[in-house]
Design an enzyme around this catalytic site. Sequence first.
Site, PDB file in Angstrom:
ATOM      1  N   LYS A 126       0.831  -1.217   0.000  1.00 12.35           N
ATOM      2  CA  LYS A 126       0.000   0.000   0.000  1.00 12.35           C
ATOM      3  C   LYS A 126       0.862   1.263   0.000  1.00 12.35           C
ATOM      4  O   LYS A 126       0.441   2.293  -0.510  1.00 12.35           O
ATOM      5  CB  LYS A 126      -1.005  -0.022   1.149  1.00 12.35           C
ATOM      6  CG  LYS A 126      -2.069  -1.104   0.928  1.00 12.35           C
ATOM      7  CD  LYS A 126      -3.416  -0.817   1.541  1.00 12.35           C
ATOM      8  CE  LYS A 126      -4.444  -1.797   0.982  1.00 12.35           C
ATOM      9  NZ  LYS A 126      -5.702  -1.862   1.689  1.00 12.35           N
ATOM     10  N   LYS A 208      -3.126  -9.773  -6.675  1.00 14.65           N
ATOM     11  CA  LYS A 208      -4.389 -10.125  -6.004  1.00 14.65           C
ATOM     12  C   LYS A 208      -5.548  -9.273  -6.535  1.00 14.65           C
ATOM     13  O   LYS A 208      -5.356  -8.085  -6.822  1.00 14.65           O
ATOM     14  CB  LYS A 208      -4.188  -9.838  -4.506  1.00 14.65           C
ATOM     15  CG  LYS A 208      -5.356 -10.121  -3.619  1.00 14.65           C
ATOM     16  CD  LYS A 208      -4.998  -9.789  -2.171  1.00 14.65           C
ATOM     17  CE  LYS A 208      -5.365  -8.363  -1.791  1.00 14.65           C
ATOM     18  NZ  LYS A 208      -6.548  -8.203  -0.951  1.00 14.65           N
ATOM     19  N   LYS A 211     -10.623  -4.695  -4.246  1.00 16.35           N
ATOM     20  CA  LYS A 211     -11.755  -3.816  -4.512  1.00 16.35           C
ATOM     21  C   LYS A 211     -11.308  -2.420  -4.920  1.00 16.35           C
ATOM     22  O   LYS A 211     -12.037  -1.705  -5.589  1.00 16.35           O
ATOM     23  CB  LYS A 211     -12.714  -3.788  -3.316  1.00 16.35           C
ATOM     24  CG  LYS A 211     -12.140  -3.339  -2.004  1.00 16.35           C
ATOM     25  CD  LYS A 211     -13.234  -3.244  -0.947  1.00 16.35           C
ATOM     26  CE  LYS A 211     -13.153  -4.304   0.120  1.00 16.35           C
ATOM     27  NZ  LYS A 211     -11.969  -4.232   0.993  1.00 16.35           N
TER      28      LYS A 211
HETATM   29  N1  AQP Z   1      -8.288 -11.500  -3.810  1.00 13.10           N
HETATM   30  C1  AQP Z   1      -8.718 -12.051  -2.700  1.00 13.10           C
HETATM   31  N2  AQP Z   1      -8.888 -13.392  -2.624  1.00 13.10           N
HETATM   32  C2  AQP Z   1      -9.352 -13.986  -1.477  1.00 13.10           C
HETATM   33  N3  AQP Z   1      -9.658 -13.285  -0.364  1.00 13.10           N
HETATM   34  C3  AQP Z   1      -9.505 -11.942  -0.403  1.00 13.10           C
HETATM   35  N4  AQP Z   1      -9.726 -10.967   0.501  1.00 13.10           N
HETATM   36  C4  AQP Z   1      -9.408  -9.769  -0.038  1.00 13.10           C
HETATM   37  N5  AQP Z   1      -8.996  -9.932  -1.304  1.00 13.10           N
HETATM   38  C5  AQP Z   1      -9.039 -11.260  -1.558  1.00 13.10           C
HETATM   39  C6  AQP Z   1     -10.240 -11.214   1.835  1.00 13.10           C
HETATM   40  O1  AQP Z   1     -11.382 -10.379   2.009  1.00 13.10           O
HETATM   41  C7  AQP Z   1     -11.482 -10.021   3.396  1.00 13.10           C
HETATM   42  C8  AQP Z   1     -11.722  -8.564   3.525  1.00 13.10           C
HETATM   43  O2  AQP Z   1     -10.597  -7.857   3.053  1.00 13.10           O
HETATM   44  P1  AQP Z   1     -10.374  -6.359   3.517  1.00 13.10           P
HETATM   45  O3  AQP Z   1     -11.501  -5.522   3.061  1.00 13.10           O
HETATM   46  O4  AQP Z   1     -10.147  -6.333   4.980  1.00 13.10           O
HETATM   47  O5  AQP Z   1      -9.036  -5.873   2.890  1.00 13.10           O
HETATM   48  P2  AQP Z   1      -8.095  -6.430   1.805  1.00 13.10           P
HETATM   49  O6  AQP Z   1      -7.610  -7.776   2.161  1.00 13.10           O
HETATM   50  O7  AQP Z   1      -7.060  -5.357   1.610  1.00 13.10           O
HETATM   51  O8  AQP Z   1      -9.081  -6.528   0.543  1.00 13.10           O
HETATM   52  P3  AQP Z   1      -9.033  -5.739  -0.808  1.00 13.10           P
HETATM   53  O9  AQP Z   1     -10.211  -6.155  -1.617  1.00 13.10           O
HETATM   54  O10 AQP Z   1      -7.686  -5.846  -1.438  1.00 13.10           O
HETATM   55  O11 AQP Z   1      -9.300  -4.253  -0.318  1.00 13.10           O
HETATM   56  P4  AQP Z   1      -8.494  -2.922  -0.636  1.00 13.10           P
HETATM   57  O12 AQP Z   1      -8.445  -2.819  -2.141  1.00 13.10           O
HETATM   58  O13 AQP Z   1      -9.306  -1.827  -0.009  1.00 13.10           O
HETATM   59  O14 AQP Z   1      -7.154  -3.066  -0.008  1.00 13.10           O
HETATM   60  C9  AQP Z   1     -10.202 -10.502   4.069  1.00 13.10           C
HETATM   61  O15 AQP Z   1     -10.490 -11.705   4.748  1.00 13.10           O
HETATM   62  C10 AQP Z   1      -9.275 -10.748   2.919  1.00 13.10           C
HETATM   63  O16 AQP Z   1      -8.329 -11.745   3.221  1.00 13.10           O
END
Ligand code: AQP
Length: 345
Positions: A126, A208, A211
């Site tokens: 990040k 990965k 969102k």
């Molecule tokens: N690509 C993924 N595959 C499987 N699991 C995933 N998770 C996130 N991306 C994947 C799981 O979703 C849960 C919530 O995630 P989060 O919102 O706490 O943050 P994150 O892991 O940083 O998810 P994002 O989508 O990548 O969000 P942004 O873009 O805002 O950083 C967690 O259980 C995570 O493991």
Amino acid sequence: MENRQNEVTMDRPEAKKVIFSGVQPSGMLTIGNYLGSIKNWPALQDDYRCLYCVVDLHAITVRQEPAELRRRTYETLALYMAAGLDPERNILFVQSHVPAHAELAWVLNCYTMFGELSRMTQFKDKSRKYATNINAGLFTYPSLMAADILLYQTDLVPVGQDQMQHIELTRDVAVRFNQVYGETFRIPDGFVPKAGAKIMSLAEPEKKMSKSDSNKNASVYILDGRDEIVRKFKRAVTDSDTVVCRGENKGGINNLMTIYAAFTGKTDGEIEREFEGRGYGDFKLAVGETVADALAPVQERFRALMADKGYLESVMKDGSAKAFAMARKTLSKVYRKVGFTQPKV
Ligand code: AQP
């Protein structure tokens, strides 16, 4: 993995183990978030005491548009329920409604080392992605996550693979605190789903799916329409081979197989046989249609829930009251142990 320490010294009166997890309302949830987390939660609601939080405090470690953050907070809660979580059988709440999260995070910050936080992959990723806003919250994000988990004397934390490093740190901090002050926190275990632990981007399969990805074709969102979903899968990056099977240098196909397997329950062998002699085009179409079919009922329930904001607010209120009652006990214990005085009322 069982914890001897928990077995021996941290027995609780209630029989059910505690589960805690959450999602940031930092964008529209993707099928990565769905498969890695919320899809797996409803199966746990009878056997465990489950708390699921919309982690808005975490979301502001990256700049958010306030009106959008508010809307996404409601949407994320509605998606929890649309995916099958019953507010009567789970505690569903919003992180900022329970101040104990921020309060315990401060204490844990003082027991988490700079070096430990510096090693966190999410912080490094990040920091690269948001190079003009490497704020202290982004750095100490894992201490807040540790507070989320430890406040509820959590046994198990279901997460996607990307969050396991933070769970390991949570365990280290909890053990350190317990060693200094005596048994205070249960030591939680993380667990990742068998299928869908790490869903990759459709545009760059080495990355990965997220969102917050700026390329909207890279991620399939839970609320994307049928045509949009099918179109995104048709455009998914693959390779120059034509056989549907896993392999090295076949990141795109490996990912599509993972997604197809997670939505259908089919094994790799079954998928290979199903698409034998057919090209990638057929396979991509089948994945797109399967995902769209699976998400349609979730989307329908989501729309009904979003039409009743009053109901969502009552779920938030009820959930935060229950969460607060549990969190308060741990926070008071921590405050007492570190030597804070209690105000006389
Ligand atoms: N690509 C993924 N595959 C499987 N699991 C995933 N998770 C996130 N991306 C994947 C799981 O979703 C849960 C919530 O995630 P989060 O919102 O706490 O943050 P994150 O892991 O940083 O998810 P994002 O989508 O990548 O969000 P942004 O873009 O805002 O950083 C967690 O259980 C995570 O493991």
